[in-house]
Design a protein around this motif. Sequence first.
Motif, PDB file in Angstrom:
ATOM      1  N   UNK A 283       0.830  -1.210   0.000  1.00 36.10           N
ATOM      2  CA  UNK A 283       0.000   0.000   0.000  1.00 36.10           C
ATOM      3  C   UNK A 283       0.863   1.258   0.000  1.00 36.10           C
ATOM      4  N   UNK A 284       1.937   1.220   0.789  1.00 31.64           N
ATOM      5  CA  UNK A 284       2.790   2.400   0.882  1.00 31.64           C
ATOM      6  C   UNK A 284       3.439   2.721  -0.460  1.00 31.64           C
ATOM      7  N   UNK A 285       3.578   1.693  -1.329  1.00 24.69           N
ATOM      8  CA  UNK A 285       4.154   1.937  -2.648  1.00 24.69           C
ATOM      9  C   UNK A 285       3.117   2.520  -3.615  1.00 24.69           C
ATOM     10  N   UNK A 286       1.870   2.593  -3.179  1.00 29.44           N
ATOM     11  CA  UNK A 286       0.837   3.171  -4.036  1.00 29.44           C
ATOM     12  C   UNK A 286       0.087   2.160  -4.876  1.00 29.44           C
ATOM     13  N   UNK A 287       0.296   0.854  -4.625  1.00 27.47           N
ATOM     14  CA  UNK A 287      -0.450  -0.168  -5.368  1.00 27.47           C
ATOM     15  C   UNK A 287      -1.920  -0.136  -4.948  1.00 27.47           C
ATOM     16  N   UNK A 288      -2.815  -0.284  -5.922  1.00 22.33           N
ATOM     17  CA  UNK A 288      -4.234  -0.373  -5.600  1.00 22.33           C
ATOM     18  C   UNK A 288      -4.574  -1.769  -5.086  1.00 22.33           C
ATOM     19  N   UNK A 289      -5.834  -1.967  -4.650  1.00 21.95           N
ATOM     20  CA  UNK A 289      -6.222  -3.228  -4.017  1.00 21.95           C
ATOM     21  C   UNK A 289      -5.961  -4.432  -4.920  1.00 21.95           C
TER      22      UNK A 289
ATOM     23  N   UNK B  87      -8.737   8.206  -4.500  1.00 20.86           N
ATOM     24  CA  UNK B  87      -7.865   8.850  -5.495  1.00 20.86           C
ATOM     25  C   UNK B  87      -6.781   9.662  -4.789  1.00 20.86           C
ATOM     26  N   UNK B  88      -7.217  10.462  -3.801  1.00 23.52           N
ATOM     27  CA  UNK B  88      -6.251  11.286  -3.065  1.00 23.52           C
ATOM     28  C   UNK B  88      -5.252  10.426  -2.308  1.00 23.52           C
ATOM     29  N   UNK B  89      -5.755   9.338  -1.705  1.00 25.44           N
ATOM     30  CA  UNK B  89      -4.860   8.477  -0.924  1.00 25.44           C
ATOM     31  C   UNK B  89      -3.775   7.912  -1.830  1.00 25.44           C
ATOM     32  N   UNK B  90      -4.189   7.415  -3.017  1.00 24.60           N
ATOM     33  CA  UNK B  90      -3.177   6.837  -3.906  1.00 24.60           C
ATOM     34  C   UNK B  90      -2.218   7.892  -4.438  1.00 24.60           C
ATOM     35  N   UNK B  91      -2.730   9.111  -4.626  1.00 27.62           N
ATOM     36  CA  UNK B  91      -1.879  10.215  -5.069  1.00 27.62           C
ATOM     37  C   UNK B  91      -0.806  10.507  -4.022  1.00 27.62           C
ATOM     38  N   UNK B  92      -1.235  10.574  -2.762  1.00 28.37           N
ATOM     39  CA  UNK B  92      -0.286  10.866  -1.678  1.00 28.37           C
ATOM     40  C   UNK B  92       0.735   9.740  -1.554  1.00 28.37           C
ATOM     41  N   UNK B  93       0.253   8.490  -1.634  1.00 27.86           N
ATOM     42  CA  UNK B  93       1.180   7.361  -1.456  1.00 27.86           C
ATOM     43  C   UNK B  93       2.224   7.306  -2.562  1.00 27.86           C
ATOM     44  N   UNK B  94       1.854   7.803  -3.750  1.00 29.02           N
ATOM     45  CA  UNK B  94       2.823   7.831  -4.833  1.00 29.02           C
ATOM     46  C   UNK B  94       3.952   8.825  -4.539  1.00 29.02           C
ATOM     47  N   UNK B  95       3.665   9.829  -3.723  1.00 29.77           N
ATOM     48  CA  UNK B  95       4.661  10.877  -3.477  1.00 29.77           C
ATOM     49  C   UNK B  95       5.371  10.724  -2.150  1.00 29.77           C
ATOM     50  N   UNK B  96       4.879   9.802  -1.320  1.00 30.39           N
ATOM     51  CA  UNK B  96       5.465   9.623   0.002  1.00 30.39           C
ATOM     52  C   UNK B  96       6.067   8.227   0.078  1.00 30.39           C
ATOM     53  N   UNK B  97       7.383   8.143   0.265  1.00 26.91           N
ATOM     54  CA  UNK B  97       8.015   6.838   0.419  1.00 26.91           C
ATOM     55  C   UNK B  97       8.044   6.458   1.879  1.00 26.91           C
ATOM     56  N   UNK B  98       7.993   5.146   2.163  1.00 26.90           N
ATOM     57  CA  UNK B  98       8.036   4.737   3.565  1.00 26.90           C
ATOM     58  C   UNK B  98       8.983   3.559   3.746  1.00 26.90           C
ATOM     59  N   UNK B  99       9.775   3.637   4.813  1.00 24.33           N
ATOM     60  CA  UNK B  99      10.702   2.563   5.160  1.00 24.33           C
ATOM     61  C   UNK B  99      10.284   2.030   6.524  1.00 24.33           C
ATOM     62  N   UNK B 100      10.127   0.697   6.598  1.00 25.44           N
ATOM     63  CA  UNK B 100       9.543   0.090   7.789  1.00 25.44           C
ATOM     64  C   UNK B 100      10.618  -0.549   8.674  1.00 25.44           C
TER      65      UNK B 100
END
Lengths: 384, 259
Positions: A283-289, B87-100
Motif C-alpha cells: 500500500x505504501x508503494x501506491x499499489x491499488x487493491x 484517489x487522493x490516498x493513492x496520489x499521496x502514497x505515490x509521493x510519500x516513500x516509507x521505510x519500515x
Amino acid sequence: MSDTSMEKVIPGNRPSLPPPVTESGVLGWMRHNLFSNWWDTLLTLAAIYILYLVIPPFLNWAVFDAIWQFSPEVVQDGKQPQFADCTAISSGACWIFVRARFWQFIFGFYPDEERWRVVLTFILLVGSVYGLLSQRVANKKPVAIFFFVIFPFLAFFLLHGGLGLPEVPTSRWGGIMLTLIIAGIGILFSLPLGILLALGRRSQLPIVHLLCVLFIEFARGVPLVTILFMANIMLPLFLPPQFEPDILLRILVGVTMFASAYMAEVIRGGLQALPKGQYEGAMAMGLGYWQMMRLVIMPQALRVAIPGIVNNFISLTQDTTLVAIVGLYDFLNIVRAGSRDSNWIGTEMEGYVFCAFVYWVFCFAMSRYSMHIERKLHTGHKRH
Amino acid sequence: MSNAQPAAGEMIVTDEVMIQLAGVNKWYGQFHVLKEIDLTVMKGERIVICGPSGSGKSTLIRCINRLEEHQRGKIMVDGVELTHDLKNIEKVRREVGMVFQHFNLFPHLTVLENLTLAPIWVKKVPKREAEETAMHYLNRVKIPEQAQKYPGQLSGGQQQRVAIARSLCMSPKVMLFDEPTSALDPEMIKEVLDVMIELAQSGMTMICVTHEMGFARTVANRVIFMDRGEIIEQNEPEEFFNNPQSDRTKLFLSQILHH
C-alpha cells in the motif's frame, strides 16, 4: 600423544571434521529411525512381520499366479472370454477382465468410431497445460489464449458434437474420460472461484463479506452427495422444463461449488499466514487493491497454500466417484458395472484393485508435482 | 562534538510547506492515541521524532500516508488533503516513500523486481527504464551486485538498504522512516544510517521515527519529543539535547543516553 599431533592448533583455525560414522550413512539412519530403543525395535520387528504376512500373498495373487492372457485354444471359435475360464486355470487375479473391458473403462459408452475426438481433446489439453507450466516454453501468451479462450469451445464441440460432428449425448460419456472431465473442470474453476471467495470473506464491505461467508458455510456444511442429489432432482423442479440443463452440466456446477468453498478456506489460511507488513509495504508503494492482491499477496498466499490446494485437488478427484449415485458411469462405476456382467461375475477384486491403482497414479502424480512446485518457489524467505 | 558539521550547512530548508497536520486526533477503540497534533513540515526539512514506546510516534507518521486513518483534524500532503477519497490516498502514497522497521520487502520477488514493481504498475514506466532507475538507486545504496538475489538471501542491513532504494525508485517528495534500524543487528546499523545521512544531504524531506540520537544530531534540523499521544517539545537538535525544557523530555533523554 603421537608425533603427528605435535602441530600446534591455532585457535580459529580448527578444520571442520566429518561426523562420526554412527551418526551418518545407512547404519546411522537405521540406528536413529528403526532401533533407537527397545520399544522402537519392537515396533520395527512387528511392522516387518506384518509386511511379511501381507505382501507375499498379494504379490502371488496380483502378479505371479495372475492370468494376463489366454492360450489360443481357450478363445477359439470367437468365443467370448469369461471369468470361469480364469478360475479353471488359476486362483490368481484374472486380468483378462480388465483387458476385455479396457476401452470401455476409458471411454464409457462413447461410440467407437468417434473416440478419436476424445483422444484429440486430451492431447490438446495435455499439450497446452504442459505449455503453460513448463519453463522450456518462453512465450506463454499464445498458449494461454488458446487454453483459456479457444480450448473450452473446441473441447465442447469435439466431445459433445456440433459443427458437422455427430452429437454424442453426455449420457454416453463415461469411464476415465468422464472422471477426468469432472475432476478437471472442478479443479480449473474451483481455484479462481476459491480465490474470489477467500478475498470476499476477508473484505471490509459487509455485503460482500456476508454473501461469501453464507456461500462457503452452506457449501461446506452440506455433504457432496446432498449437493449432487439437489442438482439432479431439485434443480429441475425450479426451472421450466424447456430450460432443463443437461444432467452432467448440473453435476459439474454442483461439484465446482462444493470444491470452491473448500478451496476458499485453504486460500484464506494462506492469506492469514502473511504478515501485515506485506500489505503495508504494497500500500505504501501506491499499489491499488487488485494490484496488491495480484502482484504481492496472492503469489505468496498461494505458495503457502499449495499443500492444501493440491490436497483439495486430490480429494476432488476421488470425490468424482460419488456421481455414480445420480446414475453417471464414471471410472469406478463402469468398472463395477463391468464386473456385474454375467460373463465376469466374481471379478470385483480385480476391478477394485485396478481402480485403486489408476486413482493412485493420478493422485500420486499430483502430489509429487506439488512438492516440485513448492521447492521451485522457495526463495529462502524467513518470516519475522 | 561541535556544531561545525559541514554537511548540515548544505541542507536547505525552504519556505514551501510539504506536510501540514492541524488538530489531528486518532483513537484505537477507546484509546486516544493521537491528541490534537499540529505539525508543519517544510520542503527539505529533516525531522526526527522520538519518545517512549506507545507514545504514538509511529501512528503519527503512518497517518501521513494513511496506513492509519485519523478521525478528527486535517492532514495535507503536498497540497492534497487525506480523506476517504481513494484517489487522493493513492496520489499521496505515490509521493510519500516509507521505510519500515521490518523492511517489508516482497520475498517472492528478486531485489530488482522489488524495486521495479511499483514504478511499472503504478507509474506505468516501461520495464527497461524502471530497471535502469532501479540499478541507479541500488548503486546509490551500494549493493548493485545483489540485484538478482531474493530478499531472504540478504542480511538485515542489506534488506533495509534495498527497502530505501525501493522507495526512492518512485521518486518521492517525502520519505518516512518508521524505526528503520530497530530490527537490525548492531554491526548493520551504521550502513543503513550512512545511506539515510546521504539521502538527507541530497535535500530529501524526511521524517524519521528513531532513537539514533547520533543521527538526529548529524542531520535533523528539528527533533520532536512525543509522549502519550502529544507533541511535548520540539527544538533544534543542539538545544533539544543540551537544554531540554520539560521534565518528561529530561527523563526520556536520561534513560536513552545514560546506559
